[in-house]
Write a protein that holds these residues in place. Sequence first.
Motif, PDB file in Angstrom:
ATOM      1  N   HIS A  32      -8.978   6.248  -4.118  1.00 57.84           N
ATOM      2  CA  HIS A  32      -7.724   6.972  -4.320  1.00 57.84           C
ATOM      3  C   HIS A  32      -6.531   6.345  -3.606  1.00 57.84           C
ATOM      4  O   HIS A  32      -5.478   6.960  -3.520  1.00 57.84           O
ATOM      5  N   SER A  33      -6.699   5.118  -3.109  1.00 59.80           N
ATOM      6  CA  SER A  33      -5.541   4.391  -2.578  1.00 59.80           C
ATOM      7  C   SER A  33      -4.698   3.950  -3.768  1.00 59.80           C
ATOM      8  O   SER A  33      -5.214   3.659  -4.849  1.00 59.80           O
ATOM      9  N   ARG A  34      -3.396   3.919  -3.540  1.00 58.33           N
ATOM     10  CA  ARG A  34      -2.472   3.462  -4.576  1.00 58.33           C
ATOM     11  C   ARG A  34      -1.773   2.203  -4.073  1.00 58.33           C
ATOM     12  O   ARG A  34      -1.250   2.189  -2.963  1.00 58.33           O
ATOM     13  N   LEU A  35      -1.785   1.174  -4.913  1.00 62.34           N
ATOM     14  CA  LEU A  35      -1.140  -0.081  -4.567  1.00 62.34           C
ATOM     15  C   LEU A  35       0.026  -0.315  -5.520  1.00 62.34           C
ATOM     16  O   LEU A  35      -0.154  -0.313  -6.738  1.00 62.34           O
ATOM     17  N   LYS A  36       1.205  -0.479  -4.963  1.00 63.96           N
ATOM     18  CA  LYS A  36       2.384  -0.761  -5.775  1.00 63.96           C
ATOM     19  C   LYS A  36       2.507  -2.276  -5.902  1.00 63.96           C
ATOM     20  O   LYS A  36       2.726  -2.969  -4.910  1.00 63.96           O
ATOM     21  N   CYS A  37       2.322  -2.761  -7.119  1.00 63.58           N
ATOM     22  CA  CYS A  37       2.333  -4.198  -7.381  1.00 63.58           C
ATOM     23  C   CYS A  37       3.602  -4.558  -8.142  1.00 63.58           C
ATOM     24  O   CYS A  37       4.000  -3.864  -9.070  1.00 63.58           O
ATOM     25  N   ILE A  63       0.873  -1.172   0.000  1.00 66.25           N
ATOM     26  CA  ILE A  63       0.000   0.000   0.000  1.00 66.25           C
ATOM     27  C   ILE A  63       0.909   1.221   0.000  1.00 66.25           C
ATOM     28  O   ILE A  63       1.800   1.338   0.847  1.00 66.25           O
ATOM     29  N   ASP A  64       0.701   2.125  -0.945  1.00 65.79           N
ATOM     30  CA  ASP A  64       1.526   3.329  -1.050  1.00 65.79           C
ATOM     31  C   ASP A  64       1.011   4.354  -0.034  1.00 65.79           C
ATOM     32  O   ASP A  64       0.408   5.363  -0.388  1.00 65.79           O
ATOM     33  N   ASP A  65       1.264   4.045   1.256  1.00 68.73           N
ATOM     34  CA  ASP A  65       0.741   4.885   2.332  1.00 68.73           C
ATOM     35  C   ASP A  65       1.856   5.549   3.137  1.00 68.73           C
ATOM     36  O   ASP A  65       1.609   6.167   4.168  1.00 68.73           O
ATOM     37  N   GLY A  66       3.078   5.405   2.659  1.00 72.57           N
ATOM     38  CA  GLY A  66       4.203   5.979   3.369  1.00 72.57           C
ATOM     39  C   GLY A  66       4.688   5.119   4.531  1.00 72.57           C
ATOM     40  O   GLY A  66       5.694   5.424   5.152  1.00 72.57           O
ATOM     41  N   LYS A  67       3.962   4.050   4.849  1.00 72.20           N
ATOM     42  CA  LYS A  67       4.331   3.171   5.957  1.00 72.20           C
ATOM     43  C   LYS A  67       4.961   1.870   5.474  1.00 72.20           C
ATOM     44  O   LYS A  67       5.505   1.117   6.270  1.00 72.20           O
ATOM     45  N   GLY A  68       4.829   1.595   4.177  1.00 71.70           N
ATOM     46  CA  GLY A  68       5.371   0.345   3.641  1.00 71.70           C
ATOM     47  C   GLY A  68       4.539  -0.866   4.012  1.00 71.70           C
ATOM     48  O   GLY A  68       5.064  -1.962   4.177  1.00 71.70           O
ATOM     49  N   THR A  69       3.223  -0.685   4.145  1.00 76.78           N
ATOM     50  CA  THR A  69       2.331  -1.781   4.516  1.00 76.78           C
ATOM     51  C   THR A  69       2.262  -2.815   3.391  1.00 76.78           C
ATOM     52  O   THR A  69       1.880  -2.495   2.272  1.00 76.78           O
ATOM     53  N   ILE A  70       2.642  -4.056   3.706  1.00 76.13           N
ATOM     54  CA  ILE A  70       2.599  -5.141   2.729  1.00 76.13           C
ATOM     55  C   ILE A  70       1.229  -5.803   2.816  1.00 76.13           C
ATOM     56  O   ILE A  70       0.844  -6.315   3.850  1.00 76.13           O
TER      57      ILE A  70
END
Length: 148
Positions: free
Chosen positions: A68-73, A36-43
Amino acid sequence: KPEVTVTLNTETMTVGGFQDRVLKKHLGMVAPDVEIDDGKGTILISSEEGETEENADKSLAIFGVTSHSRLKCDDFLQEYELVVNILHSATIGEGRSEEEEFVVSGSVPAPAPVPMVTAAASEQGSSKGVTRKRRLEEIEDDDELVVL
């Protein structure tokens, strides 16, 4: 990185459903890792066995994935990266089949095929090598005859 937008109901779509139906089936990933592109690095999803399996039955909303959440895949096996922008829709997927519970928009470049080497292919490759070697020897023999 390429980006797509996925419209779905974040309260009903589970992490496992997102992985199987959206990432693997629709987007062609093999072993996705999702952060999760939340600045916390949540996997959210890990391709490492056992790391995030407890997340599979939980909804995306539980992890704070909303509009508007961004997920880095990332799919390491295919050297493929993609950003998935999420749009929440409370009405999408209601009483519909699995194919209609999300909508993907944006152009998605196809991931590279996973290189797979089978025993038959490796045997076939080695026999081709022998054939090429024999042909080179034959050509060299021909060259000697031409020189004389």
